[in-house]
Design an enzyme around this catalytic site. Structure first.
Site, PDB file in Angstrom:
ATOM      1  N   LYS A 132      52.410  40.134  49.823  1.00 20.02           N
ATOM      2  CA  LYS A 132      52.922  40.971  50.900  1.00 20.02           C
ATOM      3  C   LYS A 132      53.696  40.139  51.915  1.00 20.02           C
ATOM      4  CE  LYS A 132      49.948  44.059  52.237  1.00 20.02           C
ATOM      5  NZ  LYS A 132      50.058  45.461  51.945  1.00 20.02           N
ATOM      6  N   ARG A 139      46.694  43.212  57.947  1.00 15.55           N
ATOM      7  CA  ARG A 139      46.540  43.590  56.537  1.00 15.55           C
ATOM      8  C   ARG A 139      46.366  42.355  55.673  1.00 15.55           C
ATOM      9  NH1 ARG A 139      51.661  47.220  55.395  1.00 15.55           N
ATOM     10  NH2 ARG A 139      50.308  48.675  54.330  1.00 15.55           N
ATOM     11  N   ARG A 171      57.251  44.907  46.615  1.00 16.70           N
ATOM     12  CA  ARG A 171      56.693  43.970  45.624  1.00 16.70           C
ATOM     13  C   ARG A 171      57.014  44.512  44.237  1.00 16.70           C
ATOM     14  NH1 ARG A 171      50.421  45.712  46.685  1.00 16.70           N
ATOM     15  NH2 ARG A 171      50.712  47.860  46.093  1.00 16.70           N
ATOM     16  N   HIS A 215      44.593  56.051  45.012  1.00 20.58           N
ATOM     17  CA  HIS A 215      43.763  54.989  44.446  1.00 20.58           C
ATOM     18  C   HIS A 215      43.536  55.210  42.957  1.00 20.58           C
ATOM     19  CE1 HIS A 215      39.814  53.216  43.462  1.00 20.58           C
ATOM     20  NE2 HIS A 215      40.334  52.191  44.101  1.00 20.58           N
ATOM     21  N   CYS A 263      39.961  32.834  13.664  1.00 19.21           N
ATOM     22  CA  CYS A 263      39.611  34.221  13.349  1.00 19.21           C
ATOM     23  C   CYS A 263      38.510  34.767  14.240  1.00 19.21           C
ATOM     24  CB  CYS A 263      39.252  34.366  11.886  1.00 19.21           C
ATOM     25  SG  CYS A 263      37.802  33.403  11.419  1.00 19.21           S
ATOM     26  N   MET A 303      41.303  45.186  49.214  1.00 18.26           N
ATOM     27  CA  MET A 303      41.117  44.485  50.474  1.00 18.26           C
ATOM     28  C   MET A 303      41.326  45.484  51.607  1.00 18.26           C
ATOM     29  SD  MET A 303      40.757  41.325  49.291  1.00 18.26           S
ATOM     30  CE  MET A 303      41.337  40.144  50.476  1.00 18.26           C
ATOM     31  N   SER A 338      39.640  27.627   9.125  1.00 13.57           N
ATOM     32  CA  SER A 338      39.792  28.758  10.040  1.00 13.57           C
ATOM     33  C   SER A 338      38.698  28.624  11.091  1.00 13.57           C
ATOM     34  CB  SER A 338      39.654  30.080   9.290  1.00 13.57           C
ATOM     35  OG  SER A 338      39.708  31.133  10.223  1.00 13.57           O
ATOM     36  N   TYR A 346      48.230  30.161  12.281  1.00 16.00           N
ATOM     37  CA  TYR A 346      48.125  31.597  12.544  1.00 16.00           C
ATOM     38  C   TYR A 346      46.898  31.925  13.391  1.00 16.00           C
ATOM     39  CZ  TYR A 346      44.454  31.771   8.993  1.00 16.00           C
ATOM     40  OH  TYR A 346      43.289  31.565   8.311  1.00 16.00           O
ATOM     41  N   GLY A 353      43.924  48.468  46.939  1.00 16.13           N
ATOM     42  CA  GLY A 353      42.694  49.114  47.387  1.00 16.13           C
ATOM     43  C   GLY A 353      41.499  48.188  47.475  1.00 16.13           C
TER      44      GLY A 353
HETATM   45  C1  PEP Z   1      33.249  33.508  14.352  1.00 16.42           C
HETATM   46  O1  PEP Z   1      32.138  32.987  14.409  1.00 16.42           O
HETATM   47  O2  PEP Z   1      34.165  33.293  15.184  1.00 16.42           O
HETATM   48  C2  PEP Z   1      33.560  34.430  13.262  1.00 16.42           C
HETATM   49  C3  PEP Z   1      34.771  34.908  13.109  1.00 16.42           C
HETATM   50  O3  PEP Z   1      32.531  34.829  12.474  1.00 16.42           O
HETATM   51  P1  PEP Z   1      31.476  35.963  12.907  1.00 16.42           P
HETATM   52  O4  PEP Z   1      31.959  36.592  14.160  1.00 16.42           O
HETATM   53  O5  PEP Z   1      31.410  36.910  11.764  1.00 16.42           O
HETATM   54  O6  PEP Z   1      30.226  35.159  13.062  1.00 16.42           O
END
Ligand code: PEP
Ligand code: MG
Length: 912
Positions: free
Chosen positions: A26, A96, A340, A459, A860, A107, A793, A880, A105
């Site tokens: 602000k 303010r 803003r 709000h 993963c 503060m 992984s 990945y 909303g």
């Molecule tokens: C993990 O541990 O990150 C995983 C992907 O395996 P799970 O969540 O099935 O234990």
């Protein structure tokens, strides 16, 4: 000496728009507008550093801050030729908050500061408007009482409503100056009684207390909660803006409003906002009176309207982003109080970014950063089934405050919403006259929010848009009575628990549960935007999917393979679970093999479905990784049943026998003996610490026939699909490995079975065998593991669990306290702890690739769909990330942003 106070006024500011860290959003906006020569009431900003100093000193104001506040004030007094507390020509100010990140909303704000028993008369005399003067004074006492002296707001409402009742009037504006004087007396009494002190008559003391209260409000529950939800660090502090008051409540030529340069819900290019004549700012923002659409201002004050349009479009060009502004008109003269970058829905963010590229305001790469990768998720929200909804008659209409479709059971308080949610009673619809910041927890758990009052900037509207939650606001045709817990629409009455449906994109409200359809991943706008993003993405994005349907959804969202197929999830469900249980309960290897033989065709069928859905893309299949007892009934339940059966006699025993047979039908148990045998097996499998027990590869090491069956199912499925001419790329993944030897042993089984299947079928399929890195030890010996692992992984769920030693299932108890005390900045199970767990990921990747150059590495755990974690994975060179299908687009955008940022960073480095 440090500078804590920055003046703005007389066409020049000491700060500027770049100084959000110091001045808050602000304050930076006010400075920038002042420098641009826009009509901004003068004032000064007390910096965020002053707030941090206040925190460091144990909620005490530093001497320098105090002195500079006084200096700032006297500059302001000179600028407006008025004096704070002067009983002839008093200066009144607003105080303010304004943090670096806007916290709507959350503060507190105090208006009309400087009024006391003497200055109110001066104001009354100078404006010749005693009603206005007393109304301003009573508002100050009320706000000051609530915010600074922490007197509950309803106590003031009681006084005010009591007066209205006594005078038999409906509208606030019908109270006269005399009435308001009585209200003031009443308010002061409330303060004396509940705060144990008088309302301060010294204007400078008011300013000091208000400033300190704004500093302290950084710590209030709402602010704290908002920061948690939005990942805002707790140590930033807030700035305080002290600004000369301008009045929107000076009569019918005065007014106040808020607006956006474009529609923040849809992104459409339309001047968008609301205002109220003869009102103060809080009336609009708090949703106390329902405001009028900004287009009406053109009729009432055309010159002001044109000026406002010109200023705001200039601001939009200047900031090259949608602006959210506040203004006040004092007796026909326009003042800007704030500008803003506006908060917007995911859909609006996308549309605005794409439109701005076409308008030449930003380029395509900048556009990528205008869409929050998390927010894009919201585009994938369900809508009502268009065919069915066309036939439904809406009960009533409100404002389409935040998009999506929500179906839920009516509750009338935030507490009830939380309770229903906790009790697992299904989705709730929070129905309120209007929401307040206290409702935030209830709003978070509700499926949708419906209010009878307030506008698009109320709000409810602002907060739900930020949350990406469906909301219909200001539905004036409904009546909400929180005391009797009823929602009345015409003659119809709905009580707590009644089902209703709301459409946050149209504002329609429907009775009952309307059918929804999932969002369209082929939404043309989204598809086009992603074509801009894709060239920047270096990191691959896969999905975690265990069934063919999810695999197909993942492909539709653009997943480039499956990064984790949890095979244990395939065993739930009719026709499978009983064989799984038989396998677990098997007394010996022979019995286990018999059960596995039954599971083999079922597994093979599922794998065929997944390979077909992912033809041409890699599919990572993890061998079994559940704590086995998860598949069995609870030990305590069996114990109780055994005792009950033993004690029962006569008809009770017969009845119990039927109950037991039903409960344990899957196990073919009919008597106490069978039940005791089951109990013994469950006792055998019982582990004190199952998360560290017989899981992952340990299972395959103890019972190699399980891995054998799974490998056979995988390769037979792969051969079958490849025979149909589809490309199959299986990657067999061994979980919870801690030592290289575990992987070697499991890999031996997998390759042996693969050879057998290929030999028998005469077809060979390319495949890899790799491992999950889920334990710190695995990360530390990754170099050795990579000798047999063809890919890694990272299972960051378990890696976080085992690195911190936090149970991933029980962190809920610890987390709020840890976040509250700043021990943790974020939930490490949602966003990767880059410093600790991330370091293991980096180290293991480097070690693995040293042994096996070009080793394919992915992640993963849940973090694969979290933008900040995706950025980290891109930065350290993973191949990945893999996340749930619905997060795939989020991950793709986050990866593209990471790619674009890396290029921008290296270009900046080159030009240096
Ligand atoms: C993990 O541990 O990150 C995983 C992907 O395996 P799970 O969540 O099935 O234990
Ligand atoms: Mg795991």
């Amino acid at each position: 000496m440090a500078k804590y106070v920055y003046f703005f006024g007389d066409g020049k500011a000491e700060g500027n728009g770049q100084m959000k860290d110091v001045l808050g959003g602000k304050g930076a906006g006010l400075a920038e507008m002042t420098n641009a020569g826009l009509p901004v009431p003068p004032g000064f900003t007390i910096s965020t550093e002053a707030c941090r100093e206040y925190i460091r000193l144990g909620r005490k104001v530093a001497d320098d801050v105090e002195r500079q506040t006084r200096e700032g004030l006297s500059k302001l007094e000179k600028s407006v030729v008025q004096k704070l507390g002067d009983d002839d020509n008093p200066l009144l100010v607003s105080v303010r908050s304004g943090a670096k990140f806007s916290m709507p909303g959350m503060m507190d704000t105090i208006l009309n500061l400087g009024l006391n028993d003497a200055t109110v008369d001066a104001l009354s005399f100078r404006t010749s408007n005693p009603r206005f003067a007393y109304d301003s004074y009573r508002r100050l006492i009320q706000m000051f009482g609530a915010v600074v002296l922490e007197v509950p707001k309803p106590l003031f409402d009681e006084v005010f409503e009591g007066k209205k009742k006594q005078r038999k009037v409906k509208l606030d504006t019908e109270l006269t100056a005399r009435d308001l004087q009585d209200v003031i007396v009443g308010y002061k009494r409330v303060i004396k009684k509940h705060a144990g002190r008088e309302f301060p008559q010294n204007a400078y003391e008011q300013l000091q207390l208000a400033r300190n209260a704004v500093f302290s409000s950084w710590f209030n529950d709402r602010a704290y909660h908002y920061r948690r939800m939005n990942n805002i660090p707790d140590d930033l502090g807030t700035a305080v803006n002290v600004q000369a008051m301008v009045f929107g409540n000076l009569g019918e030529t005065s007014g106040t409003g808020v607006g956006f340069t474009r529609n923040p819900a849809t992104g459409n290019r339309e001047f968008y906002g609301e205002f109220l004549m003869n009102a103060q700012g809080e009336d609009v923002v708090a949703g106390i009176r329902t405001p009028v659409h900004i287009s009406e201002l053109q009729k009432i004050q055309p010159a002001v309207y044109d000026q406002l349009r010109a200023i705001t479009s200039r601001l939009e060009h200047h900031y090259r982003d949608i602006q959210d502004f506040e203004f006040t008109i004092q007796e026909g003269k326009l003042y800007m109080l704030q500008t803003r970058n506006g908060k917007r829905t995911g859909r609006a963010a996308l549309k605005i970014a794409m439109d701005m590229v076409r308008e030449g305001l930003i380029n395509q790469t900048e556009a990528l950063f205008r869409v929050d990768a998390n927010q894009i998720y919201e585009l994938l929200f369900p809508r009502f089934d268009p065919k069915q909804i066309a036939r439904a008659t809406p009960l009533a209409n409100g404002l389409p405050a935040s998009p999506g479709a929500a179906v839920g059971q009516v509750v009338f308080t935030a507490e009830a919403a939380v309770e229903w949610h906790r009790a697992g009673k299904g989705p709730v619809m929070l129905v309120r006259a209007e929401t307040t910041p206290e409702d935030i927890q209830g709003m978070e758990v509700a499926a949708g929010i419906l209010t009878s009052r307030g506008g698009m900037t109320s709000h409810a509207a602002v907060v739900t848009r930020g949350m990406g939650k469906c909301c219909v606001a200001g539905a004036t045709g409904i009546e909400v009575d929180e005391h009797t817990k009823t929602l009345r629409v015409g003659k119809q009455i709905f009580g707590e628990g009644a089902w209703i449906s709301i459409d946050g994109s149209t504002g329609q409200i429907y009775e009952g549960r309307q059918a929804t359809v999932p969002a369209d991943p082929n939404d043309p706008m989204l598809v086009e935007f992603m074509t801009w993003a894709e060239p920047h993405r270096k990191l691959g994005v896969r999905a975690n999917a265990d069934i063919p349907r999810d695999a197909r959804a993942a492909r539709a969202f653009g997943a480039e393979g499956i990064g984790l197929c949890r095979t244990e999830h395939m065993f739930f469900g009719e026709g499978k679970i009983e064989h799984m249980r038989a396998m677990i309960l098997a007394a010996d290897e022979k019995a286990r093999r018999a059960a596995l033989k039954k599971l083999l065709p079922l597994q093979r069928r599922d794998f065929i479905g997944i390979f077909e859905a992912m033809a041409g893309f890699p599919v990572t299949i993890r061998t079994l990784d559940p704590p086995l007892h998860e598949f069995l009934p609870q030990r305590e339940q069996i114990m109780v049943d055994v005792e009950r059966l033993k004690l029962a006699t006569g008809p009770v025993k017969r009845k119990l026998g039927t109950e037991i047979r039903q409960r344990y039908a899957d196990y073919g148990i009919s008597d106490v003996k069978g039940l005791e045998a089951l109990l013994r097996k469950v006792q055998d499998l019982h582990e004190v610490n199952p998360m560290l027990g017989l899981r992952g590869c340990r299972l395959g090491i103890l019972y190699p026939e399980i891995t054998e069956m799974q490998a056979r199912a995988i390769f037979e499925a792969a051969v079958a699909v490849q025979k149909k001419g589809k490309k199959v790329l299986p990657e067999v993944m061994i979980p919870l490995v801690a030592t290289p030897r575990e992987l070697e042993l499991q890999k031996e089984i997998v390759t042996r079975v693969a050879d057998e299947v290929f030999k028998a079928s005469g077809v060979t399929v390319e495949y890899l065998v790799g491992t999950m890195i889920e334990l710190p030890r695995a990360a530390l010996v990754a170099g050795e593991i990579a000798e047999s692992a063809q890919f890694f992984s990272f299972g960051t769920n378990d890696l976080t669990q085992t690195t911190y030693g936090f149970s991933r299932d029980d962190i809920g108890k610890i987390l709020p306290v840890y976040l509250g005390q700043g021990i943790l900045k974020q939930d490490p199970f949602s966003t990767l702890d880059q410093v600790g767990v991330g370091q293991l990921v980096k180290l293991a990747t480097e070690a693995g690739r040293k042994t096996r150059p070009g080793l394919k590495v992915g992640i993963c755990g849940e973090h694969g769909g979290d933008p900040a974690s995706v950025e980290f994975c891109a930065r350290i060179g993973l191949n990945y990330v893999s996340c749930s299908p619905y997060r795939v687009i989020t991950a793709r955008l986050a990866a593209a942003q990471a790619g674009a940022a890396a290029v921008a960073g290296s270009e900046a480095g080159r030009t240096k």
